[in-house]
Design a protein around this motif. Structure first.
Motif, PDB file in Angstrom:
ATOM      1  N   SER A  41       0.842  -1.201   0.000  1.00  9.24           N
ATOM      2  CA  SER A  41       0.000   0.000   0.000  1.00  9.24           C
ATOM      3  C   SER A  41       0.876   1.249   0.000  1.00  9.24           C
ATOM      4  O   SER A  41       2.066   1.212   0.340  1.00  9.24           O
ATOM      5  CB  SER A  41      -0.919  -0.007   1.228  1.00  9.24           C
ATOM      6  OG  SER A  41      -0.158  -0.121   2.410  1.00  9.24           O
ATOM      7  N   ALA A  42       0.264   2.370  -0.378  1.00  3.16           N
ATOM      8  CA  ALA A  42       1.001   3.627  -0.516  1.00  3.16           C
ATOM      9  C   ALA A  42       1.174   4.288   0.846  1.00  3.16           C
ATOM     10  O   ALA A  42       0.410   4.052   1.776  1.00  3.16           O
ATOM     11  CB  ALA A  42       0.266   4.573  -1.469  1.00  3.16           C
ATOM     12  N   VAL A  43       2.204   5.110   0.919  1.00  8.24           N
ATOM     13  CA  VAL A  43       2.461   5.896   2.127  1.00  8.24           C
ATOM     14  C   VAL A  43       2.509   7.368   1.741  1.00  8.24           C
ATOM     15  O   VAL A  43       2.878   7.721   0.623  1.00  8.24           O
ATOM     16  CB  VAL A  43       3.775   5.476   2.826  1.00  8.24           C
ATOM     17  CG1 VAL A  43       3.671   4.067   3.360  1.00  8.24           C
ATOM     18  CG2 VAL A  43       4.953   5.591   1.876  1.00  8.24           C
ATOM     19  N   ASP A  44       2.111   8.215   2.702  1.00  5.32           N
ATOM     20  CA  ASP A  44       2.129   9.665   2.508  1.00  5.32           C
ATOM     21  C   ASP A  44       2.628  10.281   3.810  1.00  5.32           C
ATOM     22  O   ASP A  44       2.014  10.108   4.860  1.00  5.32           O
ATOM     23  CB  ASP A  44       0.732  10.191   2.163  1.00  5.32           C
ATOM     24  CG  ASP A  44       0.761  11.622   1.661  1.00  5.32           C
ATOM     25  OD1 ASP A  44       1.596  12.399   2.151  1.00  5.32           O
ATOM     26  OD2 ASP A  44      -0.065  11.972   0.787  1.00  5.32           O
ATOM     27  N   PRO A  45       3.759  11.016   3.772  1.00  6.84           N
ATOM     28  CA  PRO A  45       4.282  11.599   5.020  1.00  6.84           C
ATOM     29  C   PRO A  45       3.346  12.626   5.649  1.00  6.84           C
ATOM     30  O   PRO A  45       3.488  12.938   6.827  1.00  6.84           O
ATOM     31  CB  PRO A  45       5.595  12.258   4.573  1.00  6.84           C
ATOM     32  CG  PRO A  45       5.937  11.624   3.280  1.00  6.84           C
ATOM     33  CD  PRO A  45       4.634  11.274   2.645  1.00  6.84           C
TER      34      PRO A  45
END
Length: 880
Positions: free
Chosen positions: A166-170
């Motif tokens: 899955s994607a990550v976003d800071p």
């Protein structure tokens, strides 16, 4: 009593310097202020005003000072004005993700600072907490560029498969990943998102339709992660959905009834026939085993061997032509978990009386089931097979030749008789001709003719690169497009076959991340909105890559011109403008320039300026933004002007912005002091002869319409007339006139007082005559008036003329202004001490009065009612 007051005065002065200040009681009490700012602010943005927020008194002396503790760390992010206490952002932008890595969304990211307020007598420790609020400055990103998900072909509808990468976003909160979606779901997939207890989102691939690996074994699309910004930021990865095979197919024969012939005198090992079955499954599910049916007699099985893997049937022993003329062979094709398929081979035996020629092939190239496979990369004169002619009379000639079209030849092999070599004459090209059918023909002297058919299959190789329909693609797109807007569809073809001719579209390494290209369809989209002001032209390469080994690729260039929209308002370089000009500034002189920009282009970026609040005093140059005043301005009439300036661009519809301009007029020393009291040179004041020295008699009061040093007034006595010389003094700063010594002379005293300002380059001044009549009473007012004759006025006028011609005393003593300032400071300190001492003395005086005693320090001041009458008779004095 006097001795007591002076002693107390000394005590007060001592306490003033040695006593602790009341503010020291708060030394250990720290105050806390919380500010909130957005991350990523540029240098110079104000965070907060510490002094104003604490409601500190900035008029104290010595002045307040603000200092940062741990400057080496703190000044990386903030700067502090040491005199005003205003806190600003520094050169290093505050990045919430770098400042607080790994911080949960539920917690605030803050920067803690300590500020000291000095000097010591005002000391405070202020704790500053700057909460750095998140902005959407990061887009989601996947840990890998290509994600693989395996789905069995028999998966039921609504089956769920987790996409683990899955994607990550800071970014935090709403600016983190909010949802996922597929660019192409092929009508058989969709995405769902699940949230765990910690708030993390996991995408799940859901099957919405039937799957069949034999129809389509792989689906390639793009998975998009979208955050909650406005507009949202997107992250993209390639999603490959691999369809896993299950054993849902059984073997089937291509031909269930096969007829073949064999000569009775055929040699052992002669190829008779081949049975062939296929299974659409994959791997172990597609393995086929060929066996004879139990109905085939054992003797027949021993005579004709069956290869269980290839299905090739060969002669295993000599045929007894007298026993049988044909054989029927039942062959089964078995697969895992399947009912065997059945094929029947009917074999006819030809009884040979006279031995005809026999043709025996020996293949050099790869042969399978009578089909010869040749690579198209094989060079010319590549050998294909040897053919040996048998059963021939060595004394007789035979004819062996090749029939059929193609780059092949059959020629006798020189070293041996009855040996013939089949070889190519030119290189083969799969794209021109995929297969050839040839016949090797043998004819003996008896006219017996034998033909052997040879089928040659050309094996394709990856010798062609994909070709774009257009090698240069020019696109024109208006800015502010919606995300994932279709731009164009690229198309390339490859002449090769199968996977070697399958084209995959990829973006070149120089392509910006804001563009996405579908690997399968070649559809190019802009994943985010384009901004012409950020970049007007994009030029990058796209690749068309085949799936051959080794892979071949070709390139095309895509050029995108972003067309302008009127999406930017004009912007002044400053939030507001302040211009300082001296009063009496010449008409139509340049007051200042208002710089304005518009990020748009063409008519959308053309800007016109105008004064909104309509002023007949000012005009503005639309082209250059120069502000001018039509006429000279007088500060004494109006010192400050506020103008609202509007900037309007040329777009349709137009956009505008407004700024405020403050014009402050700087004072010029163009006004002499005006004496308000005494009101006339002919007025006088009664002074009693018993007035004690040091008594304040009256005050010369004047004002100056100018400001600053131009309005600072100094008083001086330039001539005395009548009475004893030096009887009166005047305070240069306040104009207060005091009695210097005892008045022994009865009669009229006249003082010519010069009232001057501190203007530069030359001070301006006014003269006034101050008259005192020393007597117990005014018994003959007409007599006093006779003393105040017009000749006295004429004499004062003559003196003033002489003073004008003389150099200014300020030039002889240039430090006078400095001394006046120092004297004022000292006088202020002295007045403070005297006030405290007087207060204590007054309390002592009240005690004595209660006892019926009079204080020796009390000074009687008798002013006759006639003085009040005379004062009311003052007339206004003209400025000289």
């Amino acid at each position: 009593m006097n001795h007591y007051c002076y002693s107390f005065q000394g005590l007060c002065i001592l306490l003033l310097f040695i006593s602790p200040f009341p503010c020291f009681s708060n030394f250990s009490q720290a105050k806390e202020i919380v500010y909130k700012i957005k991350e990523g602010l540029p240098k110079g943005k104000i965070i907060g005003a510490i002094g104003a927020d604490l409601e500190l008194d900035f008029s104290v002396d010595p002045p307040l000072l603000f200092n940062l503790a741990l400057k080496k760390f703190s000044e990386r992010y903030v700067s502090l004005n040491s005199t005003t206490g205003e806190l600003y952002t520094s050169e290093n932008e505050m990045d919430r993700e770098a400042l607080c890595p790994g911080l949960p969304d539920s917690q605030d990211c803050f920067l803690a600072l300590d500020v000291f307020i000095l000097p010591q007598q005002y000391f405070q420790l202020v704790k500053i907490r700057i909460i750095v609020e998140d902005i959407n400055d990061n887009k989601p990103s996947f840990p890998v560029q290509e994600i693989h998900v395996s789905v069995p072909e028999n998966a039921q509808v609504n089956s769920r498969f987790a996409v683990e990468q899955s994607a990550v976003d800071p970014d935090a909160g709403i600016y983190g990943v909010q949802t996922y979606w597929l660019v192409n779901d092929y009508g058989v997939f969709t995405l769902d998102v699940e949230e765990n207890d910690s708030g993390e989102l996991t995408p799940f691939l859901i099957v919405t339709g039937p799957l069949d690996r034999e129809t389509k074994s792989e689906y390639t699309t793009s998975i998009i992660a979208e955050d909650g910004g406005s507009p949202p930021l997107l992250g993209t990865a390639t999603l490959k959905i691999m369809i896993i095979d299950v054993n849902d197919n059984c073997p089937q024969f291509t031909e269930s009834e096969i007829n073949a012939t064999v000569n009775g005198n055929s040699t052992v090992g002669t190829h008779i026939a081949r049975v062939h079955a296929y299974d659409p499954d994959q791997g172990e599910n597609a393995q086929i085993t060929y066996v004879y049916s139990e109905r085939v007699p054992i003797g027949v099985k021993e005579m004709f061997s069956l290869d269980k893997v290839t299905g090739v049937i060969k002669l295993a022993s000599k045929i007894d032509t007298n026993t049988s003329k044909f054989y029927k062979l039942s062959v089964l094709a078995k697969g895992p978990g399947c009912i065997p398929a059945l094929a029947t081979l009917t074999l006819h035996v030809i009884k040979v009386v006279f031995g005809p020629p026999a043709l025996m092939p020996r293949y050099i190239a790869h042969e399978d089931d009578g089909i010869v496979f040749l690579k198209e990369s094989e060079p010319a004169n590549s050998p294909v097979a040897f053919f040996t002619v048998k059963n021939t009379d060595r004394q007789q000639q035979i004819d062996c030749h090749l029939e059929g079209d193609g780059p092949f030849k059959l020629s006798p092999y020189k070293q041996f008789k009855d040996e013939y070599l089949l070889e190519t004459t030119n290189a083969l090209d799969y794209e021109k001709n995929k297969e050839y059918e040839l016949s090797v023909v043998v004819k003996n002297y008896q006219g017996v003719l034998i033909k052997m058919f040879v089928k040659i299959q050309v094996i394709d190789e990856n010798d062609n690169a994909p070709i774009f329909e257009q090698s240069l693609v020019n696109l024109f797109i208006e800015e502010n497009n919606p995300p994932n807007m279709f731009l164009t569809k690229l198309h390339a073809t490859d002449k090769d076959s199968k996977e070697r001719g399958e084209v995959v579209y990829l973006l070149g390494s120089d392509a910006p991340s804001i563009f996405a290209l579908d690997r399968v369809t070649g559809v190019l989209v802009a994943s985010t909105s384009l901004d012409r002001e950020e970049k007007e032209k994009y030029s990058f390469t796209v690749r068309a890559v085949d799936r051959g080994t080794p892979r071949q690729e070709t390139f095309a260039t895509v050029t995108i011109m972003v067309l302008d929209q009127n999406d930017n308002s004009p912007r002044f370089i400053n939030k507001d403008f302040t211009f300082f000009i001296p009063e009496n500034f010449p008409g139509f002189g340049e007051i200042g320039v208002l710089s304005v920009t518009d990020a748009d282009s063409g008519k959308n970026g053309w800007v016109a300026l105008s004064i909104v609040n309509g002023s007949d005093i000012f005009v503005i140059d639309t082209g250059r933004g120069v502000l001018r005043a039509k006429n000279p301005l007088d500060r004494e009439q109006q010192g400050t002007y506020y103008l609202w300036i509007e900037a309007v661009d040329g777009g349709e519809p137009s956009r505008s912005c407004v700024t405020m301009v403050t014009v402050l007029l700087l004072d010029v020393n163009d006004n002499p002091p005006t004496v308000l009291f005494p009101q006339s040179n002919q007025s006088y004041m009664l002074v009693l002869p018993n007035t004690l020295p040091g008594t304040s008699i009256t005050e010369v009061y004047a004002i100056d319409k100018d400001t600053g040093m131009n309005a600072v007034i100094v008083y001086s006595i330039i001539k005395r007339k009548g009475g004893e010389p030096g009887s009166f003094d005047i305070d240069p700063n306040t104009g207060n006139i005091t009695l210097r010594k005892t008045l022994n002379y009865r009669g009229l005293y006249s003082l010519l007082v010069k009232v001057s300002d501190h203007g530069q380059p030359e001070p301006l001044y006014t003269m006034v005559m101050v008259n005192f009549f020393v007597n117990e009473t005014v018994s003959n007012e007409s007599y006093i008036q006779s003393l105040l004759t017009k000749e006295a006025d004429m004499e004062m006028e003559s003196i003033m003329r002489r003073l004008i011609d003389q150099p200014s005393r300020n030039k002889d003593f240039p430090c006078q202004t400095v001394l006046i300032g120092l004297s004022t400071a000292c006088l202020g300190l002295l007045l403070t001490v005297i006030t405290q001492a007087a207060y204590m003395c007054s309390k002592r005086v009240k005690k004595h009065r209660k006892r019926g005693k009079r204080s020796e320090a009390e000074i009687p001041l008798k002013i006759n009612r006639d003085f009040q009458t005379a004062d009311r008779g003052f007339s206004e004095m003209s400025n000289i």
